[in-house]
Design a protein around this motif. Structure first.
Motif, mmCIF file in Angstrom:
data_model
loop_
_atom_site.group_PDB
_atom_site.id
_atom_site.type_symbol
_atom_site.label_atom_id
_atom_site.label_comp_id
_atom_site.label_asym_id
_atom_site.label_seq_id
_atom_site.Cartn_x
_atom_site.Cartn_y
_atom_site.Cartn_z
ATOM 1 N N LEU A 121 0.824 -1.213 0.000
ATOM 2 C CA LEU A 121 0.000 0.000 0.000
ATOM 3 C C LEU A 121 0.856 1.261 0.000
ATOM 4 O O LEU A 121 0.584 2.207 -0.747
ATOM 5 N N LEU A 122 1.892 1.277 0.814
ATOM 6 C CA LEU A 122 2.758 2.462 0.857
ATOM 7 C C LEU A 122 3.528 2.653 -0.437
ATOM 8 O O LEU A 122 3.641 3.778 -0.933
ATOM 9 N N THR A 123 4.059 1.574 -0.994
ATOM 10 C CA THR A 123 4.815 1.731 -2.243
ATOM 11 C C THR A 123 3.879 2.103 -3.398
ATOM 12 O O THR A 123 4.263 2.895 -4.261
ATOM 13 N N THR A 124 2.661 1.592 -3.400
ATOM 14 C CA THR A 124 1.706 1.956 -4.446
ATOM 15 C C THR A 124 1.266 3.410 -4.273
ATOM 16 O O THR A 124 1.148 4.149 -5.255
ATOM 17 N N SER A 146 -7.063 1.572 -7.985
ATOM 18 C CA SER A 146 -7.811 0.324 -7.842
ATOM 19 C C SER A 146 -7.007 -0.699 -7.033
ATOM 20 O O SER A 146 -7.556 -1.382 -6.162
ATOM 21 N N GLU A 147 -5.714 -0.786 -7.284
ATOM 22 C CA GLU A 147 -4.853 -1.701 -6.534
ATOM 23 C C GLU A 147 -4.846 -1.347 -5.048
ATOM 24 O O GLU A 147 -4.879 -2.235 -4.191
ATOM 25 N N ILE A 148 -4.814 -0.055 -4.751
ATOM 26 C CA ILE A 148 -4.829 0.379 -3.352
ATOM 27 C C ILE A 148 -6.143 -0.023 -2.698
ATOM 28 O O ILE A 148 -6.160 -0.569 -1.592
ATOM 29 N N ARG A 149 -7.248 0.232 -3.376
ATOM 30 C CA ARG A 149 -8.562 -0.092 -2.797
ATOM 31 C C ARG A 149 -8.675 -1.593 -2.504
ATOM 32 O O ARG A 149 -9.087 -2.000 -1.425
#
Length: 165
Positions: A121-124, A146-149
């Motif tokens: 999450l942090l790197t994204t 979307s990846e974070i969600r």
């Protein structure tokens, strides 16, 4: 002559990377600090997303000043809306699922998965901010958001007892 470096050449584990990225992060090592570490991680993610919103908002404003009918303005509005939504989800989530972790044991395997999600999450979120500061491609930003969600929702489930996931 042998030169000794103060930094190891070995790759860092996800927990070590998080500890370097987030001063004060304790790695969910003590039950009473789980909530604090969770809040710290979520604040860091949210701040990166809020900073990305500010960057994109400035870009949108400059674009609108040059040409108020530029079709990219609606793309920026959509992305800003997505960013606001996910940053609010991250910021408003119950801290460490407080009601559950006080009654149910969090297993080490789940804690390691949470750490892996935190790092992702942090790197994204860092990548979203980098894209927002650079020449952001709307499709790339949508994908990253979307990846974070998805990752955040999956992460939050780990704070619940396995039966409730």
């Amino acid at each position: 002559m042998v030169v000794v470096s103060g930094v190891s050449d070995s790759p860092l584990a996800p927990l070590e990377k998080l500890e370097l990225m987030l001063p004060g992060f304790k790695g969910y090592k003590r039950k009473d600090l789980i909530r604090q570490d969770d809040v710290l991680v979520r604040q860091a993610i949210k701040m990166r997303l809020v900073n990305a919103q500010e960057e994109l908002g400035l870009r949108e404003s400059r674009l609108a000043a040059q040409n108020p009918f530029d079709p990219r303005i609606s793309e920026y509005e959509e992305i800003l809306s997505l960013l606001r939504g996910v940053s609010e989800e991250v910021g408003a989530a119950p801290a460490g699922m407080y009601t559950f972790y006080t009654r149910f044991k969090l297993f080490e395997e789940d804690m390691m998965k949470i750490v892996e999600y935190d790092l992702k999450l942090l790197t994204t979120a860092d990548e979203v901010l980098k894209q927002a500061r650079g020449d952001a491609d709307p499709a790339t930003l949508r994908q990253l958001i979307s990846e974070i969600r998805v990752a955040f929702n999956d992460r939050q489930k780990l704070f619940s007892p396995e039966k409730l996931r």
